[in-house]
Design a protein around this motif. Sequence first.
Motif, PDB file in Angstrom:
ATOM      1  N   PHE A   7       3.022  -8.002   1.101  1.00 24.42           N
ATOM      2  CA  PHE A   7       1.600  -7.742   1.255  1.00 24.42           C
ATOM      3  C   PHE A   7       1.008  -9.118   1.082  1.00 24.42           C
ATOM      4  N   PHE A   9      -2.193 -11.399   1.191  1.00 25.46           N
ATOM      5  CA  PHE A   9      -3.808 -11.089   0.604  1.00 25.46           C
ATOM      6  C   PHE A   9      -4.591 -12.334   0.548  1.00 25.46           C
ATOM      7  N   THR A  18      -6.965  -2.819  -0.169  1.00 29.65           N
ATOM      8  CA  THR A  18      -5.738  -2.541   0.292  1.00 29.65           C
ATOM      9  C   THR A  18      -4.721  -2.550  -0.582  1.00 29.65           C
ATOM     10  N   ALA A  19      -4.970  -2.901  -1.684  1.00 31.58           N
ATOM     11  CA  ALA A  19      -3.972  -3.046  -2.842  1.00 31.58           C
ATOM     12  C   ALA A  19      -3.579  -1.489  -3.275  1.00 31.58           C
ATOM     13  N   VAL A  22      -1.227  -0.245  -0.929  1.00 31.30           N
ATOM     14  CA  VAL A  22       0.216  -0.906  -1.237  1.00 31.30           C
ATOM     15  C   VAL A  22       0.813  -0.319  -2.378  1.00 31.30           C
ATOM     16  N   LEU A  33       8.175  -5.103  -3.755  1.00 33.98           N
ATOM     17  CA  LEU A  33       7.033  -5.874  -3.303  1.00 33.98           C
ATOM     18  C   LEU A  33       7.328  -7.459  -3.439  1.00 33.98           C
ATOM     19  N   LEU A  35       4.233 -10.413  -2.683  1.00 35.72           N
ATOM     20  CA  LEU A  35       2.890 -10.996  -2.348  1.00 35.72           C
ATOM     21  C   LEU A  35       2.893 -12.282  -2.002  1.00 35.72           C
ATOM     22  N   VAL A  96       1.937  -4.925   4.904  1.00 33.60           N
ATOM     23  CA  VAL A  96       0.634  -4.090   4.809  1.00 33.60           C
ATOM     24  C   VAL A  96      -0.525  -5.092   4.568  1.00 33.60           C
ATOM     25  N   MET A  97      -1.475  -4.906   5.323  1.00 35.15           N
ATOM     26  CA  MET A  97      -2.318  -6.072   5.141  1.00 35.15           C
ATOM     27  C   MET A  97      -3.885  -5.339   5.632  1.00 35.15           C
TER      28      MET A  97
END
Length: 127
Positions: A7, A9, A18-19, A22, A33, A35, A96-97
């Motif tokens: 992810f 960000f 988007t969080a 996710v 996950l 970050l 995922v963004m």
Amino acid sequence: MFRTVLFPFDQSRAAMDTAATVLQLVQQHDSKLVLLSVVEEGSNSMGDVDAVAQLLQKAHDTFAEAGIECELIEREGKPAFVIGDVADEIEADLIVMGTRGINLEQASSSTAARVIQLAPCPVLVVP
């Protein structure tokens, strides 16, 4: 199916929105996950580095409150290239963004569009 989710960000509203996606995805697939926050290449301001560190910690705390453990990565460079490189390094199964509502067909220079072109794995772009 998605063992490792990356992810990337920033401080944009799109990233914050988007969080939730996710969180749901990671919980459903019991994924690891990661970050990622990227300090724009050429930015030598210590304030930028501090802001990124605070941003990472805040995101970590938000996911931890939901019971999700995550790894934090901070890098410097051109965001799209760094995202692709990190996805490759960690063997991400999914990136995922968020996007800022940009029409990807017309915005080939957007970070999301470039990540789609460079990514070693599927990319989920959340509007």
